[in-house]
Design a protein around this motif. Sequence first.
Motif, PDB file in Angstrom:
ATOM      1  N   GLY A 131       0.816  -1.215   0.000  1.00 62.51           N
ATOM      2  CA  GLY A 131       0.000   0.000   0.000  1.00 62.51           C
ATOM      3  C   GLY A 131       0.846   1.260   0.000  1.00 62.51           C
ATOM      4  O   GLY A 131       0.530   2.238  -0.692  1.00 62.51           O
ATOM      5  N   MET A 132       1.955   1.238   0.767  1.00 60.11           N
ATOM      6  CA  MET A 132       2.847   2.397   0.802  1.00 60.11           C
ATOM      7  C   MET A 132       3.524   2.589  -0.559  1.00 60.11           C
ATOM      8  O   MET A 132       3.688   3.714  -1.028  1.00 60.11           O
ATOM      9  CB  MET A 132       3.897   2.230   1.894  1.00 60.11           C
ATOM     10  N   ARG A 133       3.911   1.496  -1.200  1.00 62.28           N
ATOM     11  CA  ARG A 133       4.533   1.601  -2.530  1.00 62.28           C
ATOM     12  C   ARG A 133       3.558   2.234  -3.509  1.00 62.28           C
ATOM     13  O   ARG A 133       3.948   3.075  -4.321  1.00 62.28           O
ATOM     14  CB  ARG A 133       4.961   0.214  -3.024  1.00 62.28           C
ATOM     15  N   GLN A 134       2.275   1.846  -3.439  1.00 62.51           N
ATOM     16  CA  GLN A 134       1.285   2.429  -4.345  1.00 62.51           C
ATOM     17  C   GLN A 134       1.087   3.914  -4.054  1.00 62.51           C
ATOM     18  O   GLN A 134       0.861   4.704  -4.966  1.00 62.51           O
ATOM     19  CB  GLN A 134      -0.038   1.684  -4.251  1.00 62.51           C
ATOM     20  N   ARG A 135       1.178   4.333  -2.790  1.00 60.37           N
ATOM     21  CA  ARG A 135       1.068   5.753  -2.447  1.00 60.37           C
ATOM     22  C   ARG A 135       2.212   6.540  -3.071  1.00 60.37           C
ATOM     23  O   ARG A 135       2.014   7.632  -3.590  1.00 60.37           O
ATOM     24  CB  ARG A 135       1.061   5.945  -0.931  1.00 60.37           C
ATOM     25  N   VAL A 136       3.428   5.975  -3.012  1.00 68.69           N
ATOM     26  CA  VAL A 136       4.580   6.638  -3.627  1.00 68.69           C
ATOM     27  C   VAL A 136       4.370   6.737  -5.140  1.00 68.69           C
ATOM     28  O   VAL A 136       4.605   7.787  -5.746  1.00 68.69           O
ATOM     29  CB  VAL A 136       5.903   5.894  -3.312  1.00 68.69           C
ATOM     30  N   ALA A 137       3.915   5.647  -5.748  1.00 67.88           N
ATOM     31  CA  ALA A 137       3.676   5.649  -7.194  1.00 67.88           C
ATOM     32  C   ALA A 137       2.600   6.668  -7.563  1.00 67.88           C
ATOM     33  O   ALA A 137       2.717   7.365  -8.580  1.00 67.88           O
ATOM     34  CB  ALA A 137       3.269   4.251  -7.661  1.00 67.88           C
ATOM     35  N   PHE A 138       1.564   6.776  -6.735  1.00 71.32           N
ATOM     36  CA  PHE A 138       0.522   7.758  -7.039  1.00 71.32           C
ATOM     37  C   PHE A 138       1.054   9.175  -6.848  1.00 71.32           C
ATOM     38  O   PHE A 138       0.744  10.069  -7.644  1.00 71.32           O
ATOM     39  CB  PHE A 138      -0.726   7.527  -6.195  1.00 71.32           C
ATOM     40  N   ASP A 159      -4.327  -6.714  -1.204  1.00 71.48           N
ATOM     41  CA  ASP A 159      -5.382  -7.529  -0.614  1.00 71.48           C
ATOM     42  C   ASP A 159      -6.656  -6.695  -0.490  1.00 71.48           C
ATOM     43  O   ASP A 159      -6.631  -5.462  -0.575  1.00 71.48           O
ATOM     44  CB  ASP A 159      -4.945  -8.062   0.751  1.00 71.48           C
ATOM     45  N   ALA A 160      -7.795  -7.353  -0.294  1.00 70.50           N
ATOM     46  CA  ALA A 160      -9.103  -6.690  -0.336  1.00 70.50           C
ATOM     47  C   ALA A 160      -9.224  -5.566   0.687  1.00 70.50           C
ATOM     48  O   ALA A 160      -9.743  -4.485   0.366  1.00 70.50           O
ATOM     49  CB  ALA A 160     -10.217  -7.718  -0.125  1.00 70.50           C
ATOM     50  N   LEU A 161      -8.753  -5.772   1.915  1.00 68.57           N
ATOM     51  CA  LEU A 161      -8.869  -4.746   2.945  1.00 68.57           C
ATOM     52  C   LEU A 161      -8.009  -3.532   2.603  1.00 68.57           C
ATOM     53  O   LEU A 161      -8.474  -2.388   2.668  1.00 68.57           O
ATOM     54  CB  LEU A 161      -8.466  -5.310   4.311  1.00 68.57           C
ATOM     55  N   THR A 162      -6.769  -3.772   2.198  1.00 69.82           N
ATOM     56  CA  THR A 162      -5.882  -2.672   1.824  1.00 69.82           C
ATOM     57  C   THR A 162      -6.429  -1.948   0.604  1.00 69.82           C
ATOM     58  O   THR A 162      -6.384  -0.721   0.524  1.00 69.82           O
ATOM     59  CB  THR A 162      -4.457  -3.193   1.541  1.00 69.82           C
ATOM     60  N   MET A 166      -7.257   1.957   0.360  1.00 68.35           N
ATOM     61  CA  MET A 166      -6.597   2.791  -0.646  1.00 68.35           C
ATOM     62  C   MET A 166      -7.614   3.503  -1.541  1.00 68.35           C
ATOM     63  O   MET A 166      -7.395   4.639  -1.943  1.00 68.35           O
ATOM     64  CB  MET A 166      -5.636   1.940  -1.488  1.00 68.35           C
ATOM     65  N   GLN A 167      -8.739   2.856  -1.841  1.00 72.18           N
ATOM     66  CA  GLN A 167      -9.777   3.515  -2.636  1.00 72.18           C
ATOM     67  C   GLN A 167     -10.341   4.718  -1.889  1.00 72.18           C
ATOM     68  O   GLN A 167     -10.528   5.793  -2.464  1.00 72.18           O
ATOM     69  CB  GLN A 167     -10.890   2.517  -2.982  1.00 72.18           C
ATOM     70  N   GLU A 168     -10.583   4.544  -0.585  1.00 67.44           N
ATOM     71  CA  GLU A 168     -11.081   5.661   0.227  1.00 67.44           C
ATOM     72  C   GLU A 168     -10.026   6.761   0.326  1.00 67.44           C
ATOM     73  O   GLU A 168     -10.341   7.947   0.224  1.00 67.44           O
ATOM     74  CB  GLU A 168     -11.468   5.160   1.622  1.00 67.44           C
ATOM     75  N   TRP A 169      -8.772   6.365   0.498  1.00 68.44           N
ATOM     76  CA  TRP A 169      -7.687   7.327   0.579  1.00 68.44           C
ATOM     77  C   TRP A 169      -7.563   8.115  -0.724  1.00 68.44           C
ATOM     78  O   TRP A 169      -7.413   9.339  -0.709  1.00 68.44           O
ATOM     79  CB  TRP A 169      -6.382   6.596   0.901  1.00 68.44           C
TER      80      TRP A 169
END
Length: 192
Positions: A131-138, A159-162, A166-169
Amino acid sequence: GLRVAWEGPHGPVAAIDDVDLVVEPGAFVSLVGPSGCGKSTVLRVLAGLVAPDGGSVAIDGLEVAGRPGAAAWLPQRDALLPWRRVLGNAVLGAELHGVPAAEAERQARVLLDRFGLGGTEHLWPAQLSGGMRQRVAFLRTFLTPAPVLLLDEPFGALDALTRRQMQEWLQEVLLAARDDGDARTVILVTHD
């Protein structure tokens, strides 16, 4: 309409056939459909990475078919460079678009907390969760000076929870940016 065909073993196979899409500036549009229906191909055409076999593609009235750079693209995988720390990865898109390194770093530092990355700027990608890697990429995509953000299944590998978090974030980040006067057009591809 937009057409893209791949060469198959028995001749051309349509990946996209007769797609017409108009997105108003500042809109958030989701392309939803099953795997293999052409959603990611549409984004690659908009990103200038795939030239269409028919039709035209314009961003802000400028033809972009086969010309990368008019839109910022976040691929399905984060594609972080393992030899650059969080801050270095975050500023890469801006630097490639001619933003001076010091200015790109200043912009990134302002947004680190909003992107849930405060205190991580000196970490290596291998030290981050998915999830943190995707935040950096975004953040890298967001800092790229382009009027359109193309998000290709950005949370599909989580995973589904993350993914739900991330969608809400993502929604919160984009709404905050809009409140700050940065209402860019967003096209999100997803099967979820």
